[in-house]
Design a protein around this motif. Structure first.
Motif, PDB file in Angstrom:
ATOM      1  N   ARG A   1      52.936  89.179 -10.858  1.00 32.36           N
ATOM      2  CA  ARG A   1      52.053  88.299 -11.641  1.00 32.36           C
ATOM      3  C   ARG A   1      52.474  86.834 -11.483  1.00 32.36           C
ATOM      4  O   ARG A   1      51.625  85.945 -11.341  1.00 32.36           O
ATOM      5  N   LYS A   2      53.773  86.593 -11.498  1.00 30.80           N
ATOM      6  CA  LYS A   2      54.266  85.216 -11.362  1.00 30.80           C
ATOM      7  C   LYS A   2      53.890  84.637 -10.003  1.00 30.80           C
ATOM      8  O   LYS A   2      53.489  83.465  -9.898  1.00 30.80           O
ATOM      9  N   LEU A   3      54.032  85.445  -8.941  1.00 32.70           N
ATOM     10  CA  LEU A   3      53.683  84.987  -7.602  1.00 32.70           C
ATOM     11  C   LEU A   3      52.207  84.611  -7.524  1.00 32.70           C
ATOM     12  O   LEU A   3      51.838  83.579  -6.945  1.00 32.70           O
ATOM     13  N   MET A   4      51.372  85.444  -8.131  1.00 29.34           N
ATOM     14  CA  MET A   4      49.932  85.164  -8.123  1.00 29.34           C
ATOM     15  C   MET A   4      49.622  83.900  -8.928  1.00 29.34           C
ATOM     16  O   MET A   4      48.761  83.099  -8.540  1.00 29.34           O
ATOM     17  N   GLU A   5      50.326  83.698 -10.017  1.00 26.14           N
ATOM     18  CA  GLU A   5      50.120  82.487 -10.828  1.00 26.14           C
ATOM     19  C   GLU A   5      50.521  81.238 -10.043  1.00 26.14           C
ATOM     20  O   GLU A   5      49.833  80.220 -10.071  1.00 26.14           O
ATOM     21  N   ILE A   6      51.655  81.294  -9.347  1.00 23.35           N
ATOM     22  CA  ILE A   6      52.133  80.154  -8.563  1.00 23.35           C
ATOM     23  C   ILE A   6      51.079  79.718  -7.546  1.00 23.35           C
ATOM     24  O   ILE A   6      50.848  78.523  -7.336  1.00 23.35           O
ATOM     25  N   HIS A   7      50.427  80.697  -6.933  1.00 21.15           N
ATOM     26  CA  HIS A   7      49.475  80.391  -5.878  1.00 21.15           C
ATOM     27  C   HIS A   7      48.028  80.342  -6.375  1.00 21.15           C
ATOM     28  O   HIS A   7      47.099  80.203  -5.562  1.00 21.15           O
ATOM     29  N   GLY A   8      47.851  80.446  -7.674  1.00 23.29           N
ATOM     30  CA  GLY A   8      46.510  80.320  -8.240  1.00 23.29           C
ATOM     31  C   GLY A   8      45.580  81.463  -7.912  1.00 23.29           C
ATOM     32  O   GLY A   8      44.354  81.283  -7.843  1.00 23.29           O
ATOM     33  N   VAL A   9      46.134  82.646  -7.706  1.00 22.31           N
ATOM     34  CA  VAL A   9      45.311  83.822  -7.414  1.00 22.31           C
ATOM     35  C   VAL A   9      44.896  84.466  -8.743  1.00 22.31           C
ATOM     36  O   VAL A   9      45.755  84.948  -9.486  1.00 22.31           O
ATOM     37  N   PRO A  10      43.613  84.461  -9.064  1.00 27.81           N
ATOM     38  CA  PRO A  10      43.177  85.016 -10.351  1.00 27.81           C
ATOM     39  C   PRO A  10      43.294  86.534 -10.383  1.00 27.81           C
ATOM     40  O   PRO A  10      42.919  87.211  -9.420  1.00 27.81           O
ATOM     41  N   LEU A  11      43.814  87.054 -11.467  1.00 29.59           N
ATOM     42  CA  LEU A  11      43.921  88.505 -11.621  1.00 29.59           C
ATOM     43  C   LEU A  11      42.650  89.078 -12.233  1.00 29.59           C
ATOM     44  O   LEU A  11      42.213  90.175 -11.870  1.00 29.59           O
ATOM     45  N   GLY A  12      42.043  88.302 -13.150  1.00 32.19           N
ATOM     46  CA  GLY A  12      40.824  88.763 -13.800  1.00 32.19           C
ATOM     47  C   GLY A  12      41.062  90.032 -14.586  1.00 32.19           C
ATOM     48  O   GLY A  12      42.064  90.160 -15.298  1.00 32.19           O
ATOM     49  N   THR A  13      40.185  90.987 -14.431  1.00 28.46           N
ATOM     50  CA  THR A  13      40.296  92.253 -15.166  1.00 28.46           C
ATOM     51  C   THR A  13      41.033  93.322 -14.363  1.00 28.46           C
ATOM     52  O   THR A  13      41.156  94.453 -14.824  1.00 28.46           O
ATOM     53  N   ARG A  14      41.538  92.954 -13.189  1.00 24.37           N
ATOM     54  CA  ARG A  14      42.218  93.943 -12.342  1.00 24.37           C
ATOM     55  C   ARG A  14      43.577  94.326 -12.931  1.00 24.37           C
ATOM     56  O   ARG A  14      44.208  93.535 -13.628  1.00 24.37           O
ATOM     57  N   GLN A  15      44.008  95.521 -12.610  1.00 21.51           N
ATOM     58  CA  GLN A  15      45.289  96.028 -13.099  1.00 21.51           C
ATOM     59  C   GLN A  15      46.417  95.743 -12.103  1.00 21.51           C
ATOM     60  O   GLN A  15      46.212  95.740 -10.891  1.00 21.51           O
ATOM     61  N   VAL A  16      47.620  95.506 -12.666  1.00 28.16           N
ATOM     62  CA  VAL A  16      48.843  95.488 -11.874  1.00 28.16           C
ATOM     63  C   VAL A  16      49.698  96.631 -12.389  1.00 28.16           C
ATOM     64  O   VAL A  16      50.161  96.602 -13.535  1.00 28.16           O
ATOM     65  N   VAL A  17      49.881  97.668 -11.559  1.00 31.02           N
ATOM     66  CA  VAL A  17      50.597  98.857 -12.012  1.00 31.02           C
ATOM     67  C   VAL A  17      51.974  98.918 -11.357  1.00 31.02           C
ATOM     68  O   VAL A  17      52.166  98.470 -10.227  1.00 31.02           O
ATOM     69  N   ALA A  18      52.933  99.465 -12.076  1.00 32.67           N
ATOM     70  CA  ALA A  18      54.303  99.563 -11.571  1.00 32.67           C
ATOM     71  C   ALA A  18      54.428 100.725 -10.597  1.00 32.67           C
ATOM     72  O   ALA A  18      53.918 101.820 -10.829  1.00 32.67           O
ATOM     73  N   TYR A  19      55.115 100.476  -9.488  1.00 36.14           N
ATOM     74  CA  TYR A  19      55.415 101.542  -8.535  1.00 36.14           C
ATOM     75  C   TYR A  19      56.755 101.220  -7.886  1.00 36.14           C
ATOM     76  O   TYR A  19      56.908 100.200  -7.202  1.00 36.14           O
ATOM     77  N   HIS A  20      57.747 102.098  -8.105  1.00 39.48           N
ATOM     78  CA  HIS A  20      59.084 101.890  -7.550  1.00 39.48           C
ATOM     79  C   HIS A  20      59.708 103.228  -7.193  1.00 39.48           C
ATOM     80  O   HIS A  20      59.035 104.277  -7.262  1.00 39.48           O
ATOM     81  N   ASP A  21      60.965 103.214  -6.812  1.00 45.57           N
ATOM     82  CA  ASP A  21      61.621 104.433  -6.322  1.00 45.57           C
ATOM     83  C   ASP A  21      61.711 105.541  -7.360  1.00 45.57           C
ATOM     84  O   ASP A  21      61.875 106.705  -7.010  1.00 45.57           O
ATOM     85  N   HIS A  22      61.629 105.186  -8.622  1.00 44.33           N
ATOM     86  CA  HIS A  22      61.771 106.185  -9.679  1.00 44.33           C
ATOM     87  C   HIS A  22      60.452 106.492 -10.369  1.00 44.33           C
ATOM     88  O   HIS A  22      60.428 107.067 -11.450  1.00 44.33           O
ATOM     89  N   SER A  23      59.361 106.151  -9.730  1.00 45.03           N
ATOM     90  CA  SER A  23      58.048 106.341 -10.359  1.00 45.03           C
ATOM     91  C   SER A  23      57.637 107.803 -10.442  1.00 45.03           C
ATOM     92  O   SER A  23      56.900 108.192 -11.336  1.00 45.03           O
ATOM     93  N   GLY A  24      58.075 108.615  -9.492  1.00 47.25           N
ATOM     94  CA  GLY A  24      57.696 110.015  -9.508  1.00 47.25           C
ATOM     95  C   GLY A  24      56.370 110.253  -8.798  1.00 47.25           C
ATOM     96  O   GLY A  24      55.795 109.360  -8.170  1.00 47.25           O
ATOM     97  N   GLU A  25      55.847 111.491  -8.925  1.00 49.68           N
ATOM     98  CA  GLU A  25      54.667 111.887  -8.169  1.00 49.68           C
ATOM     99  C   GLU A  25      53.360 111.377  -8.773  1.00 49.68           C
ATOM    100  O   GLU A  25      52.415 111.070  -8.034  1.00 49.68           O
ATOM    101  N   LYS A  26      53.270 111.267 -10.091  1.00 53.71           N
ATOM    102  CA  LYS A  26      51.989 110.924 -10.711  1.00 53.71           C
ATOM    103  C   LYS A  26      51.452 109.564 -10.283  1.00 53.71           C
ATOM    104  O   LYS A  26      50.266 109.447  -9.951  1.00 53.71           O
ATOM    105  N   PRO A  27      52.273 108.493 -10.294  1.00 53.03           N
ATOM    106  CA  PRO A  27      51.751 107.206  -9.819  1.00 53.03           C
ATOM    107  C   PRO A  27      51.295 107.263  -8.359  1.00 53.03           C
ATOM    108  O   PRO A  27      50.302 106.635  -7.989  1.00 53.03           O
ATOM    109  N   THR A  28      52.025 108.018  -7.521  1.00 53.42           N
ATOM    110  CA  THR A  28      51.607 108.165  -6.124  1.00 53.42           C
ATOM    111  C   THR A  28      50.251 108.834  -6.047  1.00 53.42           C
ATOM    112  O   THR A  28      49.342 108.381  -5.339  1.00 53.42           O
ATOM    113  N   GLU A  29      50.094 109.911  -6.788  1.00 46.38           N
ATOM    114  CA  GLU A  29      48.823 110.637  -6.800  1.00 46.38           C
ATOM    115  C   GLU A  29      47.696 109.745  -7.309  1.00 46.38           C
ATOM    116  O   GLU A  29      46.569 109.791  -6.787  1.00 46.38           O
TER     117      GLU A  29
END
Length: 287
Positions: A48-76
């Motif tokens: 989110r900070k990177l997008m703010e720095i460059h003026g990229v509007p997020l609008g109603t879009r989601q930013v979801v977490a995905y990392h090494d410990h996310s498990g199968e559900k986020p991948t699915e």
């Protein structure tokens, strides 16, 4: 900042992000972040900070977490989103996804589902460090982080010793000096190496020298920041039986036979059983 918002075809887009200077973000990467239906990130706050720095509007879009410990559900969930015709942009905290960062499982799942995967290349600490190292770049191997335990670390280093290519490692500031000592002890103090710290940032630093030099340089320093360590290619020297015996005699002055054999085998990249038998023979000769 100039970027283009336009519909993206369905698929997963791996987007490289800056490793320090925010201005290293590519225009194509910004286009994708501005246009993707869904954004997945190793660290949602950083994204989110990177997008703010460059003026990229997020609008109603989601930013979801995905990392090494996310498990199968986020991948699915992300695979399902792409299969339903959506575009998903993925960013790691810094640099290129999958390179010592999350993203492999997600990419593999998309490919297994026969869904499009593409990349918007950009910043990478590995390539940045190679560029300024002064070491050969025609052939190199990215090793990533070595084990934190000394014996395991030195065993792994020994396996890499004679590789005819430049070795690239990541390391944490707290473990840097221990790692440099292990590199010196296994590879020899005269092997050329480079420590790159805080690449592209305000306090960027590149320290070049032999491993002996670097061990001394960082002995009493409190180091901060992201670190890349590069080591010159091996020269393919063969280890003779006399070298192994000399190392065992030295180690057995202060260590048990078993421990001495383990240490020497790891340091020299030799089978432990073979070195242990040599150690037993030396012990018997001393009786």
């Amino acid at each position: 900042m100039n970027f283009i918002e336009k519909p993206l075809t369905a698929g997963l887009y791996f987007v490289a992000t800056p490793i320090g200077s925010a201005r290293d973000m590519t225009l194509r990467g910004l286009d994708i972040l501005a246009s993707a239906d869904l954004i997945a990130a190793e660290d949602t706050r950083t994204a989110r900070k990177l997008m703010e720095i460059h003026g990229v509007p997020l609008g109603t879009r989601q930013v979801v977490a995905y990392h090494d410990h996310s498990g199968e559900k986020p991948t699915e969930r992300l695979v399902r989103a792409v299969s339903e015709g959506k575009s998903v942009a993925y960013v790691s905290e810094a640099g290129t996804p999958l390179v010592a960062d999350p993203g492999y499982e997600l990419g593999a799942a998309m490919i297994a589902a026969d869904l499009p995967v593409t990349t918007a290349p950009g910043a990478s600490a590995v390539l940045a460090a190679l560029t300024v190292s002064g070491l050969a770049t025609d052939r190199f191997a990215f090793i990533g982080f070595l084990p934190s335990a000394k014996t395991q670390r030195e065993t792994e280093i020994a396996e890499l010793r004679d590789m005819p290519l430049t070795l690239v490692f990541y390391e944490s500031p707290k473990r840097l000096h221990d790692m440099l000592m292990s590199l010196r002890d296994v590879l020899g103090g005269d092997r050329r190496a480079v420590v790159c710290r805080e690449l592209t940032k305000k306090f960027e630093e590149t320290v070049r020298g032999t491993l002996d030099d670097l061990v001394a340089d960082f002995a009493d320093r409190k180091v901060k920041g992201e670190i890349v360590v590069l080591v010159d290619r091996g020269n393919g020297e063969k280890i003779g039986e006399n070298d192994v015996q000399a190392a065992l005699v030295d180690a057995m002055r202060t260590m048990r036979v078993k421990d001495a054999a383990t240490m020497v085998a790891g340091a020299m990249g030799l089978p432990r059983r073979q070195v242990y038998q040599m150690a037993l023979g030396l012990e018997k000769d001393d009786e």
